[in-house]
Design a protein around this motif. Structure first.
Motif, PDB file in Angstrom:
ATOM      1  N   THR A  68      -1.951  61.702 -24.861  1.00 20.57           N
ATOM      2  CA  THR A  68      -3.107  62.336 -24.229  1.00 20.57           C
ATOM      3  C   THR A  68      -3.037  62.258 -22.709  1.00 20.57           C
ATOM      4  O   THR A  68      -3.606  63.110 -22.032  1.00 20.57           O
ATOM      5  N   THR A  69      -2.331  61.272 -22.184  1.00 24.57           N
ATOM      6  CA  THR A  69      -2.138  61.184 -20.733  1.00 24.57           C
ATOM      7  C   THR A  69      -1.068  62.172 -20.277  1.00 24.57           C
ATOM      8  O   THR A  69      -1.247  62.883 -19.285  1.00 24.57           O
ATOM      9  N   ALA A  70       0.043  62.231 -20.988  1.00 28.28           N
ATOM     10  CA  ALA A  70       1.160  63.092 -20.602  1.00 28.28           C
ATOM     11  C   ALA A  70       0.884  64.570 -20.863  1.00 28.28           C
ATOM     12  O   ALA A  70       1.383  65.433 -20.149  1.00 28.28           O
ATOM     13  N   ALA A  71       0.100  64.864 -21.890  1.00 25.16           N
ATOM     14  CA  ALA A  71      -0.163  66.261 -22.277  1.00 25.16           C
ATOM     15  C   ALA A  71      -1.627  66.420 -22.678  1.00 25.16           C
ATOM     16  O   ALA A  71      -1.949  66.589 -23.859  1.00 25.16           O
ATOM     17  N   PRO A  72      -2.537  66.381 -21.694  1.00 23.90           N
ATOM     18  CA  PRO A  72      -3.962  66.454 -22.031  1.00 23.90           C
ATOM     19  C   PRO A  72      -4.380  67.758 -22.697  1.00 23.90           C
ATOM     20  O   PRO A  72      -5.439  67.818 -23.311  1.00 23.90           O
ATOM     21  N   GLY A  73      -3.547  68.785 -22.632  1.00 26.35           N
ATOM     22  CA  GLY A  73      -3.869  70.053 -23.268  1.00 26.35           C
ATOM     23  C   GLY A  73      -3.634  70.074 -24.765  1.00 26.35           C
ATOM     24  O   GLY A  73      -4.099  70.980 -25.456  1.00 26.35           O
ATOM     25  N   LEU A  74      -2.917  69.090 -25.287  1.00 25.44           N
ATOM     26  CA  LEU A  74      -2.701  69.028 -26.729  1.00 25.44           C
ATOM     27  C   LEU A  74      -3.968  68.548 -27.417  1.00 25.44           C
ATOM     28  O   LEU A  74      -4.662  67.671 -26.914  1.00 25.44           O
ATOM     29  N   LEU A  75      -4.245  69.126 -28.571  1.00 22.11           N
ATOM     30  CA  LEU A  75      -5.463  68.792 -29.309  1.00 22.11           C
ATOM     31  C   LEU A  75      -5.162  67.781 -30.405  1.00 22.11           C
ATOM     32  O   LEU A  75      -4.313  68.023 -31.262  1.00 22.11           O
ATOM     33  N   ARG A 139       9.808  56.570 -22.119  1.00 27.22           N
ATOM     34  CA  ARG A 139      10.593  57.542 -22.899  1.00 27.22           C
ATOM     35  C   ARG A 139       9.674  58.466 -23.697  1.00 27.22           C
ATOM     36  O   ARG A 139       9.890  59.676 -23.742  1.00 27.22           O
ATOM     37  N   VAL A 140       8.631  57.917 -24.317  1.00 25.64           N
ATOM     38  CA  VAL A 140       7.678  58.745 -25.066  1.00 25.64           C
ATOM     39  C   VAL A 140       7.009  59.743 -24.122  1.00 25.64           C
ATOM     40  O   VAL A 140       6.887  60.932 -24.443  1.00 25.64           O
ATOM     41  N   THR A 141       6.611  59.289 -22.963  1.00 25.56           N
ATOM     42  CA  THR A 141       5.977  60.168 -21.976  1.00 25.56           C
ATOM     43  C   THR A 141       6.919  61.292 -21.569  1.00 25.56           C
ATOM     44  O   THR A 141       6.517  62.463 -21.502  1.00 25.56           O
ATOM     45  N   GLU A 142       8.186  60.960 -21.312  1.00 25.67           N
ATOM     46  CA  GLU A 142       9.181  61.988 -20.947  1.00 25.67           C
ATOM     47  C   GLU A 142       9.330  63.017 -22.073  1.00 25.67           C
ATOM     48  O   GLU A 142       9.375  64.223 -21.812  1.00 25.67           O
ATOM     49  N   LEU A 143       9.444  62.541 -23.294  1.00 21.61           N
ATOM     50  CA  LEU A 143       9.606  63.443 -24.436  1.00 21.61           C
ATOM     51  C   LEU A 143       8.402  64.365 -24.606  1.00 21.61           C
ATOM     52  O   LEU A 143       8.560  65.564 -24.845  1.00 21.61           O
ATOM     53  N   VAL A 144       7.210  63.809 -24.499  1.00 24.48           N
ATOM     54  CA  VAL A 144       5.995  64.623 -24.674  1.00 24.48           C
ATOM     55  C   VAL A 144       5.882  65.660 -23.558  1.00 24.48           C
ATOM     56  O   VAL A 144       5.577  66.827 -23.820  1.00 24.48           O
ATOM     57  N   ARG A 145       6.169  65.251 -22.334  1.00 19.91           N
ATOM     58  CA  ARG A 145       6.118  66.217 -21.219  1.00 19.91           C
ATOM     59  C   ARG A 145       7.124  67.338 -21.428  1.00 19.91           C
ATOM     60  O   ARG A 145       6.820  68.504 -21.185  1.00 19.91           O
ATOM     61  N   ALA A 146       8.324  66.993 -21.869  1.00 23.25           N
ATOM     62  CA  ALA A 146       9.341  68.011 -22.139  1.00 23.25           C
ATOM     63  C   ALA A 146       8.887  68.913 -23.293  1.00 23.25           C
ATOM     64  O   ALA A 146       9.080  70.135 -23.249  1.00 23.25           O
ATOM     65  N   ALA A 147       8.282  68.328 -24.311  1.00 19.87           N
ATOM     66  CA  ALA A 147       7.851  69.090 -25.485  1.00 19.87           C
ATOM     67  C   ALA A 147       6.828  70.158 -25.151  1.00 19.87           C
ATOM     68  O   ALA A 147       6.787  71.208 -25.787  1.00 19.87           O
ATOM     69  N   VAL A 148       6.003  69.921 -24.153  1.00 24.64           N
ATOM     70  CA  VAL A 148       4.951  70.897 -23.792  1.00 24.64           C
ATOM     71  C   VAL A 148       5.325  71.738 -22.584  1.00 24.64           C
ATOM     72  O   VAL A 148       4.523  72.573 -22.150  1.00 24.64           O
ATOM     73  N   SER A 149       6.500  71.550 -22.040  1.00 26.83           N
ATOM     74  CA  SER A 149       6.894  72.308 -20.847  1.00 26.83           C
ATOM     75  C   SER A 149       7.231  73.746 -21.172  1.00 26.83           C
ATOM     76  O   SER A 149       7.502  74.122 -22.269  1.00 26.83           O
TER      77      SER A 149
END
Length: 149
Positions: A68-75, A139-149
């Motif tokens: 939720t911090t790395a990708a606040p737009g995800l529901l 690493r989780v933060t990097e992956l999530v940011r990449a996933a929503v980029s």
């Protein structure tokens, strides 16, 4: 089989974090039908996390904060009984599967095809999670940011 241990920086969500999540759910409900659906998804996700064994719950809580911090737009929502996070089209991008769900020795952080993790003809879409640490969080933060980029 080795004993599973989990190291976390906290023993779960703080009272302030729980209160903030409840406030956010109330805000979403007040926003109308679409907001109510998002609030219901958050409530279901938090309820599912609360039902987990303590080690899995600690990991799931940290994953929740990181996502939720790395990708606040995800529901937030549940998906096949697992905490998950979907894009604006409702497609699951990332999910957490606790080890207790199928009796595995580790929990899993997984990504669906809506995640932008493509890297050639072969790339990982699932990661075993045994412990939480600053390097795991990074690493989780990097992956999530990449996933929503």
């Amino acid at each position: 089989m080795p004993t599973k241990t989990t190291t976390t920086e906290t023993d779960g969500f703080s009272a302030q974090e729980r209160a903030a999540m409840k406030e956010r759910a109330a805000e979403l409900r007040a926003a109308g039908k679409k907001g109510a659906k998002a609030a219901d998804g958050l409530d279901a996700l938090l309820e599912r996390i609360a039902q987990m064994d303590p080690d899995d719950r600690a990991l799931a809580e940290r994953v929740h904060v990181a996502v939720t911090t790395a990708a606040p737009g995800l529901l937030p929502k549940t998906w096949y009984g697992m905490p998950a996070y979907a894009n604006e089209d409702g497609k699951v991008v990332v999910f957490f599967q606790d080890s207790g769900k199928f009796g595995y020795r580790y929990s899993t952080l997984g990504f669906q095809d809506a995640a932008n993790l493509d890297d050639g003809d072969l790339w990982p879409v699932s990661y075993a999670l045994m412990r939480w640490s600053p390097s795991v969080e990074e690493r989780v933060t990097e992956l999530v940011r990449a996933a929503v980029s």
